[in-house]
Scaffold this motif. Structure first.
Motif, PDB file in Angstrom:
ATOM      1  N   LEU A 228       0.853  -1.198   0.000  1.00  0.00           N
ATOM      2  CA  LEU A 228       0.000   0.000   0.000  1.00  0.00           C
ATOM      3  C   LEU A 228       0.881   1.239   0.000  1.00  0.00           C
ATOM      4  N   ASN A 229       0.264   2.407  -0.089  1.00  0.00           N
ATOM      5  CA  ASN A 229       1.033   3.643  -0.003  1.00  0.00           C
ATOM      6  C   ASN A 229       1.887   3.611   1.256  1.00  0.00           C
ATOM      7  N   GLU A 230       3.099   4.073   1.132  1.00  0.00           N
ATOM      8  CA  GLU A 230       3.974   4.014   2.301  1.00  0.00           C
ATOM      9  C   GLU A 230       3.529   4.965   3.398  1.00  0.00           C
ATOM     10  N   GLU A 231       2.890   6.059   2.982  1.00  0.00           N
ATOM     11  CA  GLU A 231       2.480   7.054   3.987  1.00  0.00           C
ATOM     12  C   GLU A 231       1.074   6.777   4.522  1.00  0.00           C
ATOM     13  N   PHE A 232       0.630   5.561   4.332  1.00  0.00           N
ATOM     14  CA  PHE A 232      -0.691   5.168   4.833  1.00  0.00           C
ATOM     15  C   PHE A 232      -0.696   5.139   6.363  1.00  0.00           C
ATOM     16  N   SER A 233      -1.654   5.818   6.975  1.00  0.00           N
ATOM     17  CA  SER A 233      -1.672   5.820   8.443  1.00  0.00           C
ATOM     18  C   SER A 233      -3.068   5.554   8.962  1.00  0.00           C
ATOM     19  N   ALA A 244       1.420  13.822   1.070  1.00  0.00           N
ATOM     20  CA  ALA A 244       0.191  13.173   0.637  1.00  0.00           C
ATOM     21  C   ALA A 244      -0.126  11.990   1.539  1.00  0.00           C
ATOM     22  N   ALA A 245      -0.276  12.272   2.814  1.00  0.00           N
ATOM     23  CA  ALA A 245      -0.573  11.177   3.719  1.00  0.00           C
ATOM     24  C   ALA A 245      -1.958  10.628   3.424  1.00  0.00           C
ATOM     25  N   THR A 405      -9.691   6.682  -5.838  1.00  0.00           N
ATOM     26  CA  THR A 405     -10.152   6.366  -4.490  1.00  0.00           C
ATOM     27  C   THR A 405     -10.285   7.672  -3.729  1.00  0.00           C
ATOM     28  N   ALA A 406     -11.335   7.768  -2.955  1.00  0.00           N
ATOM     29  CA  ALA A 406     -11.578   9.007  -2.229  1.00  0.00           C
ATOM     30  C   ALA A 406     -10.542   9.224  -1.135  1.00  0.00           C
ATOM     31  N   THR A 407     -10.059   8.154  -0.548  1.00  0.00           N
ATOM     32  CA  THR A 407      -9.057   8.315   0.503  1.00  0.00           C
ATOM     33  C   THR A 407      -7.661   8.520  -0.078  1.00  0.00           C
ATOM     34  N   GLY A 408      -7.474   8.177  -1.325  1.00  0.00           N
ATOM     35  CA  GLY A 408      -6.151   8.274  -1.922  1.00  0.00           C
ATOM     36  C   GLY A 408      -5.347   6.996  -1.771  1.00  0.00           C
ATOM     37  N   LEU A 409      -5.953   5.967  -1.279  1.00  0.00           N
ATOM     38  CA  LEU A 409      -5.244   4.701  -1.109  1.00  0.00           C
ATOM     39  C   LEU A 409      -4.840   4.133  -2.477  1.00  0.00           C
ATOM     40  N   GLN A 410      -3.616   3.726  -2.579  1.00  0.00           N
ATOM     41  CA  GLN A 410      -3.124   3.158  -3.832  1.00  0.00           C
ATOM     42  C   GLN A 410      -2.412   1.851  -3.524  1.00  0.00           C
TER      43      GLN A 410
END
Lengths: 441, 803
Positions: A228-233, A244-245, A405-410
Motif C-alpha cells: 500500500l502507499n507508504e504514507e498510509f496511516s 500526501a498522507a 479512491t476518495a481516501t487516496g489509497l493506492q
C-alpha cells in the motif's frame, strides 16, 4: 443452526430448497413468499416469524436467500452465512442471477451439501471446498462478437488486450482447471462514499467505507504481497505534517493476512484462496483529503405562469484527468407535478419524470473533472403554492468514479511468490461508488 | 380444441427432452414429464452412456426442485445410485434423501450400496455415503447405520469423522425415546481432542443435541481451557459455536475469569460481526457481577459495531443497528459523538431508515440537536409515507426536550398541505401538548385550517381532541367542528364520530353561544339516526349529562389538558445491562416493533382506542397482566400456574364483561378500604391495593417494573414490593403485594365497576373515567357485540340515576 434453506426468485419461483433437519415441511416456502408479498413497501423486514419458525433472509442478485431457524440463533451468524453462501455461489457460477442459479442448481445442491450438515455450517472456505466440488459450472454467457474484438489481427497484441475486459472477473473459479484458463488475480480497491452537503454548501458529513478485495483464479498461489502507499496511516494521532498522507480511522484485516511487514513497509502478506475475499476493510469519517467530487448549485423559482423553475448547476471538482460515469441526479418534486420540460447542456444527457418516486431524474453518462453542467426544469404543478417549494427536498446523486479512491489509497505493487510458472496476469482496479450523496436545498 | 393444444404441448415437450438443454419444464402435465423421465431412466442406451444418464438424472432433480412430484421414480433412481460417477451419486442422493420417508421399503435397497461405499478407499465417497445414510431419516434403518457410524468415528480422514460425529446427533434425534449409548457419548467427548477443529466443533454440537435433556454438553475446566486454546484454529463458524457453548462455563476464580477475558479480547474487536457478537455475548454472561468490565467491553465493541453499521450488506447493517439500540438502553451516551453514522442513506430501504431514526432520537444532546433536526427534517418529505411519518414523530419526540425548534419544523410542515404529513404532524402535536403544555399556544395557532388537508381518521381524531381541549384558544374551533358535524352522515370512522361528540360538548362548555345549535343537531343525529350503538350510547350519555346541568357536565368533561409529570419522566433511567443481555445476539432485537415511534403517542389520553397496536416491546420487561390483577381477588387455585418467567404487561386483556362482573363482585373488601379516597371527586388518582400473583423469580428491578408501567400510563407514587414466600400454599409462586396508584388515563375500562350493590362507588369511578376519556371508556366497553354494548349502556344509565 439452520433448519431449512431456500432460494427464491423475485417472482417467488422455487430455485433451490434444502431441508437440513426435517423439522418442518416444504410449505414454509410458500408461507414465506406470502408474507413477503403481503407487505407493502420496498423490502420486507430481515426477520419474520410464522408460528415457531423464524425466517431470516437477505437479498442478493435479485434473489431471496432465506434460512429458517430458531429464536435464539445469532442473526449476525445467519446473515453472514447467507452472504457468504451467495458469494460462494457467485464464485462457482461466475455471476449471481436467477438464470445462473437455475442453470447451476446441481452445483449449488452439491455446495450446500458440503457447506452445511444438519443445519451446522461446516466450512465456507473455497480452499477446502475445491477438493469436494465435482460438478462443473454452466456458464450463462452467450457467445458475443464483442469478446473477439480484443483479439488483434492474426493474433497480434493490440492496445485493448492490455486492459482486462470487464467480464473477466465474472467467470466461474473452477473452469480454469479444465480449460487451462488464464491464471489471473484481481485486486480491487472499492470505496463507498456517503456525503451530506448542507444547503449552505458546507460538507456536513463525509464518510468513506473502503475495502480491498482479491479475486483469485490461480489454482496454486503460495503467497502474495500487496504494497500500500507508504504514507498510509491509521487513526488520528499518526497524522504527519504535510505530504500526501493517506489516512483512515479504522482498519481491519482478513484473518489470513499476515501483518509482519505492515508496520514498517505497509505490506500485506497473504495466501489467497480461490474465489473472492475481502482482505482489508477501512473507514474514514469527516476528513476527506480531497473536496467531495460534486457540488450542486440549485435555484428554485416560480414563474408567472404558475410553473416551478428549477435551475441546477452541477460542478465536478475532480482533477481534470479523471472522470465520473453514470451520474444520476434525483430531484424530488412537488406531489402534484404532472408534466415538465427540460433544457440540458448536451444531447447525451437525458431527463425523466418518475411520478412513483415523485422525482425528476437527470442522467449524465460521463462527466470529466473540472467541468460544469447545467440543467433547467420547468414543472407544471397544478395548485402550486409557496409551500410546494419546500417539497423540493434533498437532491440525491449516484455516480461511479473509476480509477479513483476518495481516501487516496493506492496499491504500490502486487507480487506473487514464488513467481508463477506460465503466464499469469495481475490486475489492480480502483473504483469509488456513491453510497449516498445528498445535497440539501 | 383443448386436446389439440395438449397434443401440441406434449410434442413440444418431447422435443425438449430430446435435447440436453436447460429448458424449464412446465408445471402442468407433470405426469407426462414423469413418464418421459422414467422412459429415459430405464432406457439401456441411456444407462450405458454416462453423460446421458447423468443428464437425465439432472432433469429429475430439476423437476423436483420446481415442485413436480417425481417420487414415483424412486426405484429407478435407486438403481442409478450404483455408479462410479461421484457427480451422479451426489445427484441421486439429493433425490433419495428428499423422498426416502415416502418409500421406507425401497430405501432398504439403497442401504447396501451405501454400506459398500463406506468401505471405499476414497474418503470423499466414504463421507458422502455416511452423510446420506444418516440423512435418509428412516428409523427403520437405524440398525444398519450404527456400525458404519462407529467405524466412521475412527476413520483416518477428518472429513469422514466430521460427518460421523454429526451422524450420531441425527441418529439420536430420529429415535429420541431410546437410551443414550454411554460409549458413544464418551467417544464423542474424547473426540473433542481431535486434531481437526471442525471435528471438535461438531462434537460440541452433537453432544449438545444428544444430551439436551441433561442441559447439553457439560463444560468443565479442562474442556473449557482446551476449547479456548484452540479457538484460533477454528474458522468463524466454529468460533461462534465454541463461544456460544462456553457461555455455560463458570470460571472458578477471579484470576481464571480475567485470564479468559484477556484471551478473548482479540475476538471482541474481530472484523467478523458474528465473532464479535458471540464474544460480547460471552462477556456479558461471564461477568454479570463486574459492571466495570462489562462497560469496558461495551466501549470496546463500539468500533466494530459501528463498522458493521457501514457494512455493504443491508441486512448486516440492520442487525448491527438493532443491537446498538440494545446497547443504548444501558449506555445512552455510547454513540453520542457518532450520530452522523446514523444519518440515513439516499437509497436505503425504509426499515433501515426507521431504525436509524430511532437511534438518532436517542442520541440527541445539546451539541448535536441542530444537526439531527436538520437531518430529520429532510426525511419528512420522503416519498415513502411510513418513513416521513416516522421522521415527524421522531421530531415530536425530540420536541419534549427541545420544543421550540421542533415546533418550528412541525408548523412549517403543515404548510406542505399533504394529507399524510399533516396527519402525522397533528398527531405529533397532540402528543407533544399532552407532555409539554407550554407548547399549546403555538399548537393552537398551527392547527387552524388543518382540517382541509386531513384525510385519515387518526389525524382527524387528533385534531378533534385538540379542538375540544383548547376550544377557547382556537378561534375557529366551532366552525371547524361545524364542518365535521355537517358531514357526519358520510363519516365512516367510529373513532372520529365519538371524538367529535366529546369535542363538541367540550367546546360548548367554553363557547356555548356558538356551539349550542350545532351540538343539538349532532346529538339529534346520533341519537335518532346513528346505527352504531357505541356512538348512540355516548350521545345519550352526553344528552342526559347536559340535563343534569352545566356544572355537572363541566365536572365530568373538563379533565386535565396535559400531564407534565410525564415529561419529567421522559428520560428513561439507564437500564442495567442484565436487562437485555439475554436477548443480545438473538433474533429478538431484530423483530421488536418500533418502540419509540409508537410510544410517542402513549402520552395522549384518547389515543389508541379502537386499534391499539400490539405493543410487543413490553413483552420482555414485564408480564403481570392487568387481567391477572383483576383475577387476583379470585381463588388462587383457579388460576393455572403460569410459569412465564419474563414478566410482561398485557395491554388488551381478554376479559368478557360477565367474567369481569363476577370477579368484581368477589372482591368488594379490597375496595372498601379506599372509600374515602374515591368519593372525593377532585381526586385524580385511584388508590387500589392489589394483590398481584406473579412468579417468585422476579428478576426485573423495581426500576424496570416502574418503567414498563409508565409506558401504559400507570404511574406509581409509592411502590413497594413485598415478597411473601408462601411456599406451603402456592408452591413456587410468591405473593407480591403491590400498592399501585393507578393513573386512570388509559387503563380505565379494566378497572371500572359494575355491580348494583356498590352503586355509589361505581358512579364516582365512572365519573372519573368519563372526565379522563369518555371515548376510551365507552369505546373499550363497546367493541361491537350486543352483550358488551348492553353492559356499557347500563353503566352509563347507572351513573345518572345515582348522580
Amino acid at each position: 443452526m439452520i433448519s431449512q434453506l431456500f432460494i427464491l426468485s423475485s417472482k417467488g419461483d422455487h430455485l433451490i430448497y434444502k431441508d437440513f433437519r426435517g423439522e418442518a415441511g416444504i410449505d414454509v416456502v410458500s408461507v414465506f413468499y406470502e408474507k413477503v408479498t403481503a407487505l407493502p413497501g420496498d423490502q420486507p423486514p430481515v426477520v419474520m416469524s410464522h408460528k415457531d419458525l423464524h425466517y431470516v433472509h437477505i437479498r442478493q442478485g435479485g434473489l431471496y436467500w432465506v434460512a429458517t431457524t430458531t429464536q435464539d440463533s445469532s442473526p449476525f451468524t445467519i446473515i453472514e452465512f447467507l452472504n457468504r453462501l451467495a458469494a460462494l455461489v457467485k464464485d462457482y457460477c461466475g455471476s449471481l442471477s436467477e438464470k445462473s442459479v437455475q442453470m447451476n442448481f446441481a452445483l449449488i445442491y452439491e455446495l450446500l451439501d458440503e457447506v452445511v450438515d444438519y443445519g451446522y455450517v461446516q466450512t465456507t472456505s473455497s480452499d477446502v471446498l475445491k477438493n469436494f466440488i465435482q460438478t462443473e459450472a454452466v456458464s450463462s454467457k452467450p457467445f458475443s462478437l464483442f469478446d473477439l474484438s480484443n483479439v488483434g489481427l492474426f493474433g497480434a497484441e493490440t492496445q485493448q488486450s492490455k486492459v482486462a475486459p470487464s467480464s473477466a472477473a465474472t467467470r466461474p473459479i473452477q473452469s480454469s482447471r479444465e480449460q487451462g484458463g488464464k491464471s489471473q488475480i484481481f485486486v480491487d480497491v472499492i470505496e463507498r462514499l456517503s456525503v451530506v452537503i448542507g444547503s449552505n454548501g458546507v460538507v456536513m458529513k463525509a464518510d468513506v467505507e473502503g475495502e480491498i478485495r482479491v479475486k483469485c483464479y490461480m489454482p496454486s498461489c503460495s503467497e502474495m504481497r500487496i504494497g500500500l502507499n507508504e504514507e498510509f496511516s491509521i487513526g488520528k494521532s499518526q497524522l504527519r505534517g504535510y505530504g500526501a498522507a493517506v489516512r483512515v480511522d479504522e482498519c481491519s484485516f482478513h484473518q489470513a493476512v499476515r501483518l509482519d511487514e505492515f508496520d514498517n513497509h505497509r505490506i500485506l502478506r497473504l495466501c489467497p484462496s480461490q474465489g473472492e475475499q475481502t482482505v482489508m476493510q477501512y473507514q474514514l469519517s469527516d476528513d476527506l483529503p480531497t473536496p467531495p467530487p460534486f457540488r450542486l448549485f440549485p435555484t428554485i423559482e416560480r414563474d408567472n405562469g404558475g410553473r416551478l423553475l428549477i435551475y441546477l448547476k452541477l460542478r465536478c471538482d475532480l482533477p481534470p484527468k479523471s472522470a465520473t460515469i453514470n451520474v444520476s441526479v434525483s430531484v424530488p418534486v412537488p406531489k402534484g407535478c404532472v408534466s415538465f420540460s427540460q433544457e440540458l447542456s448536451s444531447p447525451e444527457q437525458s431527463c425523466e419524470l418518475k411520478p412513483q418516486n415523485r422525482s425528476v431524474v437527470w442522467t449524465v453518462p460521463r462527466c470529466t473533472g473540472g467541468t460544469q453542467l447545467s440543467a433547467v426544469f420547468k414543472l407544471e404543478v397544478p395548485g402550486l403554492s409557496s409551500a410546494s417549494m419546500l417539497e423540493v427536498g434533498p437532491v440525491g446523486l449516484t455516480f461511479e468514479l473509476p480509477k479513483v479512491t476518495a481516501t487516496g489509497l493506492q496499491i504500490r505493487f502486487l507480487r506473487l511468490s514464488p513467481v508463477q510458472p506460465g503466464p499469469s496476469q495481475r490486475w489492480v482496479r480502483y473504483v469509488t461508488h456513491s453510497d449516498s450523496y445528498i445535497v440539501r436545498i | 380444441m383443448e386436446e389439440e393444444e395438449e397434443e401440441e404441448e406434449e410434442e413440444e415437450k418431447r422435443k425438449c427432452c430430446g435435447v440436453l438443454s436447460v429448458v424449464i419444464m412446465p408445471y402442468l402435465g407433470s405426469e407426462d414429464t414423469v413418464r418421459e423421465l422414467r422412459r429415459a431412466l430405464t432406457n439401456p442406451n441411456v444407462q450405458s452412456d454416462l453423460l446421458r444418464y447423468r443428464n437425465t438424472i439432472l432433469k429429475v432433480i430439476r423437476a423436483m426442485s420446481q415442485g413436480v412430484d417425481v417420487s414415483s421414480l424412486f426405484s429407478e433412481m435407486v438403481k442409478a445410485c450404483a455408479t462410479v460417477d461421484v457427480v451422479q451419486k451426489k445427484l441421486v442422493y439429493v433425490f433419495l434423501c428428499s423422498y426416502a420417508t415416502l418409500n421406507p421399503e425401497l430405501s432398504l435397497l439403497v442401504i447396501n450400496t451405501l454400506r459398500k461405499d463406506c468401505q471405499d478407499p476414497n474418503p470423499m465417497v466414504r463421507s458422502l455415503a455416511l452423510r446420506n445414510m444418516t440423512n435418509l431419516r428412516l428409523p427403520s434403518l437405524v440398525e444398519y447405520v450404527e456400525q458404519p457410524l462407529t467405524a466412521g468415528l475412527r476413520d483416518r480422514a477428518a472429513c469422514v469423522r466430521r460427518v460421523a460425529v454429526l451422524g450420531w446427533a441425527k441418529l439420536y434425534n430420529l429415535q429420541t425415546h431410546s437410551d443414550i449409548d454411554a460409549a458413544v457419548v464418551n467417544e464423542l467427548y474424547s473426540l473433542l481432542r481431535d486434531t481437526d477443529p471442525v471435528v471438535m466443533v461438531n462434537c460440541l454440537r452433537a453432544l449438545d443435541e444428544i444430551l439436551k435433556e441433561e442441559g447439553g454438553v457439560a463444560i468443565n475446566k479442562p474442556i473449557a481451557h482446551h476449547l479456548l486454546n484452540r479457538l484460533k484454529e477454528c474458522d468463524i463458524w466454529g468460533q461462534c459455536e465454541v463461544l456460544r457453548i462456553l457461555q455455560r462455563y463458570r470460571p472458578q476464580s477471579e484470576d481464571e475469569l480475567f485470564d479468559i477475558l484477556s484471551l478473548l479480547d482479540a475476538s471482541l474487536v474481530s472484523p467478523h460481526p458474528p465473532v464479535m457478537a458471540a464474544t460480547l455475548s460471552l462477556f456479558l454472561s461471564l461477568c454479570p457481577a463486574l459492571p466495570t468490565v462489562t462497560l469496558a467491553a461495551l466501549e470496546r465493541v463500539r468500533a466494530p459495531l459501528l463498522a458493521t453499521c457501514g457494512s455493504a450488506s443491508r441486512e448486516m447493517m440492520f442487525a448491527a443497528i438493532c443491537h446498538i439500540q440494545l446497547l443504548l438502553r444501558s449506555l445512552p451516551g455510547l454513540m453520542g459523538a457518532h450520530y452522523k453514522r446514523f444519518f440515513c442513506g439516499y437509497a436505503e430501504p425504509a426499515y433501515i431508515k426507521q431504525r436509524k431514526m430511532q437511534v438518532l432520537m436517542e442520541l440527541v444532546n445539546d451539541d448535536n440537536v441542530a444537526m439531527i433536526l436538520d437531518e430529520l427534517k429532510g426525511y419528512c418529505t420522503d416519498v415513502n409515507t411510513d418513513t416521513s411519518q416516522a421522521a415527524i414523530s421522531a421530531i415530536g419526540r425530540i420536541g419534549r426536550s427541545y420544543s421550540d425548534r421542533c415546533l418550528e419544523i412541525l408548523t412549517g410542515l403543515l404548510g406542505l398541505k399533504q394529507d399524510h404529513i399533516t396527519s402525522a404532524v397533528v398527531q405529533t402535536m397532540r402528543d407533544l401538548v399532552w407532555v409539554c403544555p407550554q407548547c399549546s399556544d403555538t399548537v393552537c395557532l398551527a392547527v387552524e385550517g388543518c382540517e382541509e388537508t386531513l384525510q385519515d381518521s387518526q389525524g382527524r381524531q387528533a385534531l378533534l381532541w385538540l379542538l375540544g381541549v383548547y376550544g377557547e384558544r382556537v378561534s375557529s374551533a366551532p366552525y371547524t367542528l361545524e364542518v365535521f358535524i355537517d358531514g357526519v352522515r358520510s363519516e365512516t370512522s367510529l373513532g372520529v364520530k365519538m371524538e367529535l361528540l366529546t369535542a363538541t360538548v367540550r367546546v360548548l362548555l367554553c363557547r356555548p353561544a356558538e356551539t349550542q345549535d350545532m351540538l343539538g343537531r349532532l346529538l339529534h343525529y346520533c341519537i335518532e339516526e346513528e346505527t352504531n350503538m357505541s356512538v348512540r350510547d355516548q350521545a345519550l350519555l352526553y344528552y342526559r349529562l347536559l340535563h343534569c346541568g352545566i356544572e355537572e357536565t363541566r365536572k365530568v368533561l373538563q379533565g386535565r389538558r396535559s400531564d407534565p409529570s410525564l415529561g419529567v419522566l421522559i428520560g428513561r433511567p439507564a437500564e442495567p445491562v442484565g436487562q437485555w443481555a439475554c436477548s443480545f445476539n438473538t433474533l429478538a432485537p431484530l423483530k421488536q416493533v418500533a418502540v419509540e415511534t409508537e410510544s410517542t403517542s402513549r402520552g395522549s389520553p384518547e389515543h389508541v382506542t379502537f386499534d391499539r397496536k400490539p405493543n410487543t416491546d413490553l413483552s420482555d420487561t414485564l408480564n403481570c397482566g392487568q387481567d391477572e390483577t383483576v383475577h387476583s381477588g379470585s381463588d388462587p387455585d383457579v388460576l393455572p400456574p403460569s410459569p412465564v418467567v419474563p414478566l410482561s404487561l398485557s395491554l388488551s386483556p381478554a376479559l368478557s364483561p360477565a367474567e369481569f362482573e363476577r370477579l368484581w363482585l368477589q372482591r368488594p373488601h379490597v375496595l372498601s378500604e379506599q372509600d374515602s379516597v374515591k368519593t372525593e371527586e377532585e381526586e385524580d388518582y385511584l388508590c387500589m391495593e392489589e394483590r398481584v400473583r406473579c412468579p417468585e423469580i422476579l428478576h426485573c428491578s423495581t426500576q424496570s417494573l416502574q418503567a414498563a408501567m409508565q409506558l401504559v400510563n400507570i404511574q406509581m407514587l409509592a411502590f413497594t414490593l413485598l415478597f411473601h414466600t408462601n411456599r406451603s400454599r402456592l408452591g413456587k409462586y410468591g405473593l407480591v403485594s403491590t400498592k399501585l396508584t393507578l393513573h386512570l388515563q388509559d387503563v380505565s375500562p379494566q378497572y371500572d365497576c359494575t355491580g348494583n350493590h356498590r352503586r355509589p362507588r361505581a358512579s364516582s369511578l365512572l365519573r372519573l373515567l368519563l372526565a379522563r376519556s369518555p371515548a376510551t371508556m365507552s369505546g373499550a366497553l363497546n367493541p361491537g357485540s350486543d352483550t358488551v354494548h348492553g353492559h356499557g349502556r347500563r353503566l352509563a344509565e347507572m351513573s345518572f340515576t345515582t348522580a
